[in-house]
Motif scaffolding. Structure first.
Motif, mmCIF file in Angstrom:
data_model
loop_
_atom_site.group_PDB
_atom_site.id
_atom_site.type_symbol
_atom_site.label_atom_id
_atom_site.label_comp_id
_atom_site.label_asym_id
_atom_site.label_seq_id
_atom_site.Cartn_x
_atom_site.Cartn_y
_atom_site.Cartn_z
ATOM 1 N N TYR A 32 13.054 53.967 -15.815
ATOM 2 C CA TYR A 32 13.828 54.068 -14.574
ATOM 3 C C TYR A 32 13.687 52.783 -13.764
ATOM 4 O O TYR A 32 12.580 52.283 -13.562
ATOM 5 C CB TYR A 32 13.333 55.249 -13.738
ATOM 6 C CG TYR A 32 14.269 55.647 -12.623
ATOM 7 C CD1 TYR A 32 15.079 56.770 -12.748
ATOM 8 C CD2 TYR A 32 14.375 54.897 -11.456
ATOM 9 C CE1 TYR A 32 15.954 57.133 -11.740
ATOM 10 C CE2 TYR A 32 15.246 55.242 -10.449
ATOM 11 C CZ TYR A 32 16.036 56.361 -10.593
ATOM 12 O OH TYR A 32 16.911 56.716 -9.598
ATOM 13 N N THR B 170 14.296 51.261 -10.005
ATOM 14 C CA THR B 170 14.613 51.553 -8.618
ATOM 15 C C THR B 170 15.658 50.561 -8.114
ATOM 16 O O THR B 170 15.942 49.555 -8.753
ATOM 17 C CB THR B 170 13.367 51.451 -7.725
ATOM 18 O OG1 THR B 170 12.984 50.078 -7.603
ATOM 19 C CG2 THR B 170 12.216 52.259 -8.319
ATOM 20 N N GLU C 213 14.446 55.349 -0.353
ATOM 21 C CA GLU C 213 14.771 55.515 -1.762
ATOM 22 C C GLU C 213 13.839 56.589 -2.305
ATOM 23 O O GLU C 213 12.728 56.310 -2.781
ATOM 24 C CB GLU C 213 14.640 54.192 -2.522
ATOM 25 C CG GLU C 213 15.393 54.219 -3.831
ATOM 26 C CD GLU C 213 15.528 52.830 -4.452
ATOM 27 O OE1 GLU C 213 15.700 51.847 -3.709
ATOM 28 O OE2 GLU C 213 15.449 52.754 -5.686
ATOM 29 N N GLU D 12 13.287 58.569 -4.776
ATOM 30 C CA GLU D 12 12.606 58.713 -6.057
ATOM 31 C C GLU D 12 11.275 57.965 -6.077
ATOM 32 O O GLU D 12 10.376 58.300 -6.845
ATOM 33 C CB GLU D 12 13.502 58.278 -7.224
ATOM 34 C CG GLU D 12 13.568 56.787 -7.495
ATOM 35 C CD GLU D 12 14.516 56.059 -6.565
ATOM 36 O OE1 GLU D 12 14.659 54.842 -6.717
ATOM 37 O OE2 GLU D 12 15.119 56.712 -5.685
ATOM 38 N N THR E 157 19.620 46.526 -6.185
ATOM 39 C CA THR E 157 20.451 47.202 -7.167
ATOM 40 C C THR E 157 21.165 46.254 -8.132
ATOM 41 O O THR E 157 21.416 46.653 -9.274
ATOM 42 C CB THR E 157 21.480 48.133 -6.492
ATOM 43 O OG1 THR E 157 22.347 47.377 -5.648
ATOM 44 C CG2 THR E 157 20.771 49.199 -5.666
ATOM 45 N N LEU F 105 17.817 55.100 -16.779
ATOM 46 C CA LEU F 105 18.350 55.585 -15.507
ATOM 47 C C LEU F 105 18.050 54.549 -14.440
ATOM 48 O O LEU F 105 17.104 53.762 -14.579
ATOM 49 C CB LEU F 105 17.721 56.924 -15.103
ATOM 50 C CG LEU F 105 18.337 58.221 -15.662
ATOM 51 C CD1 LEU F 105 18.003 58.383 -17.132
ATOM 52 C CD2 LEU F 105 17.825 59.431 -14.875
ATOM 53 N N THR G 120 18.707 53.554 -9.923
ATOM 54 C CA THR G 120 19.348 53.711 -8.621
ATOM 55 C C THR G 120 20.269 52.523 -8.408
ATOM 56 O O THR G 120 19.818 51.372 -8.459
ATOM 57 C CB THR G 120 18.301 53.772 -7.494
ATOM 58 O OG1 THR G 120 17.528 54.967 -7.631
ATOM 59 C CG2 THR G 120 18.978 53.771 -6.128
ATOM 60 N N SER H 200 23.248 62.025 -9.592
ATOM 61 C CA SER H 200 22.654 62.544 -8.359
ATOM 62 C C SER H 200 22.857 61.553 -7.233
ATOM 63 O O SER H 200 22.935 60.345 -7.451
ATOM 64 C CB SER H 200 21.154 62.794 -8.551
ATOM 65 O OG SER H 200 20.527 63.137 -7.317
ATOM 66 N N ASN I 276 21.452 59.767 -3.571
ATOM 67 C CA ASN I 276 20.164 59.372 -3.003
ATOM 68 C C ASN I 276 20.235 59.484 -1.482
ATOM 69 O O ASN I 276 19.613 60.352 -0.905
ATOM 70 C CB ASN I 276 19.775 57.965 -3.460
ATOM 71 C CG ASN I 276 18.292 57.685 -3.289
ATOM 72 O OD1 ASN I 276 17.754 57.842 -2.199
ATOM 73 N ND2 ASN I 276 17.630 57.297 -4.361
ATOM 74 N N GLN J 133 21.950 57.868 -8.162
ATOM 75 C CA GLN J 133 21.272 57.737 -9.448
ATOM 76 C C GLN J 133 22.288 57.822 -10.588
ATOM 77 O O GLN J 133 23.168 58.688 -10.580
ATOM 78 C CB GLN J 133 20.213 58.832 -9.598
ATOM 79 C CG GLN J 133 19.140 58.759 -8.515
ATOM 80 C CD GLN J 133 18.035 59.764 -8.715
ATOM 81 O OE1 GLN J 133 17.159 59.583 -9.558
ATOM 82 N NE2 GLN J 133 18.065 60.845 -7.957
ATOM 83 N N TYR K 43 13.259 66.165 -9.271
ATOM 84 C CA TYR K 43 13.686 65.347 -8.130
ATOM 85 C C TYR K 43 14.114 66.243 -6.966
ATOM 86 O O TYR K 43 13.710 66.023 -5.814
ATOM 87 C CB TYR K 43 14.842 64.436 -8.552
ATOM 88 C CG TYR K 43 15.407 63.601 -7.428
ATOM 89 C CD1 TYR K 43 14.696 62.535 -6.897
ATOM 90 C CD2 TYR K 43 16.668 63.887 -6.892
ATOM 91 C CE1 TYR K 43 15.209 61.770 -5.860
ATOM 92 C CE2 TYR K 43 17.191 63.124 -5.862
ATOM 93 C CZ TYR K 43 16.456 62.067 -5.346
ATOM 94 O OH TYR K 43 16.976 61.315 -4.319
#
Length: 409
Positions: free
Chosen positions: A101, A103, A111, A113, A143, A157, A159, A182, A184, A300, A321
């Motif tokens: 993952y 971020t 954020e 997660e 990002t 995965l 963000t 999903s 955020n 996400q 989550y």
């Protein structure tokens, strides 16, 4: 390594530049992100390579390409068993799937997660962690970097901001594509905090039109707040390329830059927004809501190739989550939640108490849901600004069916 760049809106020499004394281009590191928290520490799961400037947080440390990650942080806390919300427990697997993952550059409450998967929650709240999946979390600068890792197959995965997502889709950067699974957080919701552009109280700038010929600070060209600025300027008859000077200032340095008149106007985001606004010497000029109304800033996404092979693991991850969100928003857990976040981010507890999970915080759907329209509107603005060369239909890339609760259509 493939590096995906979210294109700059400004043409060279059109008045956009970096202020060297505030944030030199080669020293920006973690401060050029789409988000803002700048506190970083290492926990026992972090692997750091000082020769390459890399840090990852993982149960199974791995290496990534040079400059991919920043120094990061994590924290552990004492245990007290807490119930969870979804009731979803994935079937036990002989070997849990490792989810890699990335971020989106933020850390802490902006954020979620990054705090949902702290050790305390893994041990006491998240029923599927370590059974259906494990998490290898890479903390990025922002990002655009998360998008690069996703496009190069180094994470499964991530963000992403709407701008990074739209750029990837328009460039067909990820073989097989990706899916939004999903939300955020969202900006511009009435009754909640919204990213806000401020001027000093004694500034002669009383309206957006007064920004003509002035210097405005944003965190990074091509970021979400950069697009907000340009849309609002156009709505008020100003040309972002000719009528104002847009400069990059790191979020931690933004309030001092406004007060010291190094910029005439600058944007404040959480966690800086509630703290700096409370000092009373800055005046809001306009907000993210003025540009788009309610809109999703970050969300996400999952690689379609990974999703196809590991749907059960992704479903378990999302259930955890959502359970984590429910735990943080439960008033019964507030003292422990503030303690965890303060330890993780090194933010003062009174500051966190003043906004986290209150109307002074961003809007979050605690079921992880996000309407397509909340992502579509800012992406359409990207097309208008010629940041992308084709329209991206968000509805084709949005699948919330893996979330534990149904979302309203």
């Amino acid at each position: 390594m493939l590096r995906l760049e979210v294109p700059h809106i400004d043409d060279p020499g059109a008045g956009a530049r970096t202020i060297p004394d505030i944030v030199p281009q080669r020293q920006r590191r973690g401060q050029e992100n789409d988000h803002h928290d700048h506190h970083h520490q290492h926990d026992r799961c972090a692997t750091h390579r000082p020769d390459r400037g890399e840090t990852t947080m993982s149960d199974h440390p791995r290496l990534v390409s040079r400059r991919d990650v920043l120094r990061t942080s994590a924290a552990a806390a004492s245990a007290a068993t807490i119930g969870t919300a979804t009731g979803f427990v994935a079937p036990a697997a002989a070997d849990p799937v490792k989810i890699r993952y990335a971020t989106g550059g933020g850390i802490g409450p902006n954020e979620m997660e990054t705090i949902v998967f702290l050790d305390h929650l893994k041990q006491n709240v998240l029923k599927n962690y370590g059974k259906a999946y494990t998490l290898d979390m890479t903390f990025t600068r922002g990002t655009p970097e998360a998008a690069t890792l996703l496009a190069s197959g180094q994470v499964d995965l991530a963000t992403l901001s709407f701008s990074a997502f739209a750029t990837m889709i328009a460039k067909n950067a990820l073989p097989g594509g990706m899916t939004i699974v999903s939300d955020n957080y969202q900006d511009g919701h009435p009754g909640n905090a919204t990213n806000t552009f401020f001027v000093p109280n004694d500034s002669p700038i009383k309206s957006v039109a007064d920004l003509k010929g002035k210097k405005v600070g944003i965190n990074a060209f091509g970021s979400a707040v950069d697009l907000v600025l340009r849309v609002v300027l156009k709505k008020n008859g100003l040309d972002p390329r000719r009528d104002v000077q847009i400069v990059e200032v790191s979020f931690p340095n933004m309030a001092p830059a406004i007060r010291e008149k190094r910029v005439d106007c600058g944007v404040l985001v959480i966690p800086f927004l509630p703290t700096e606004a409370a000092k009373g010497d800055l005046r809001p000029l306009f907000t993210g809501g003025d540009a788009f109304g309610p809109s999703s800033v970050i969300f996400q996404v999952a690689s379609n190739a990974f999703l196809k092979s590991n749907q059960a693991a992704v479903k378990a991850f999302l259930a955890d989550y959502v359970d984590g969100l429910a735990w943080y928003y439960d008033p019964a857990n507030r003292a422990k939640a503030i303690e965890l976040i303060a330890d993780f981010t090194k933010s003062p507890k009174p500051v966190l108490e003043s906004y986290f999970a209150t109307p002074r915080d961003y809007y979050r759907d605690i079921k992880g849901c996000v309407p397509a329209a909340a992502i579509q509107k800012p992406i359409d603005a990207m097309l208008e600004e010629k940041l992308i060369d084709q329209r991206v239909d968000v509805s084709k890339y949005l699948d919330l069916s893996l979330l534990p609760f149904p979302c309203a259509t």
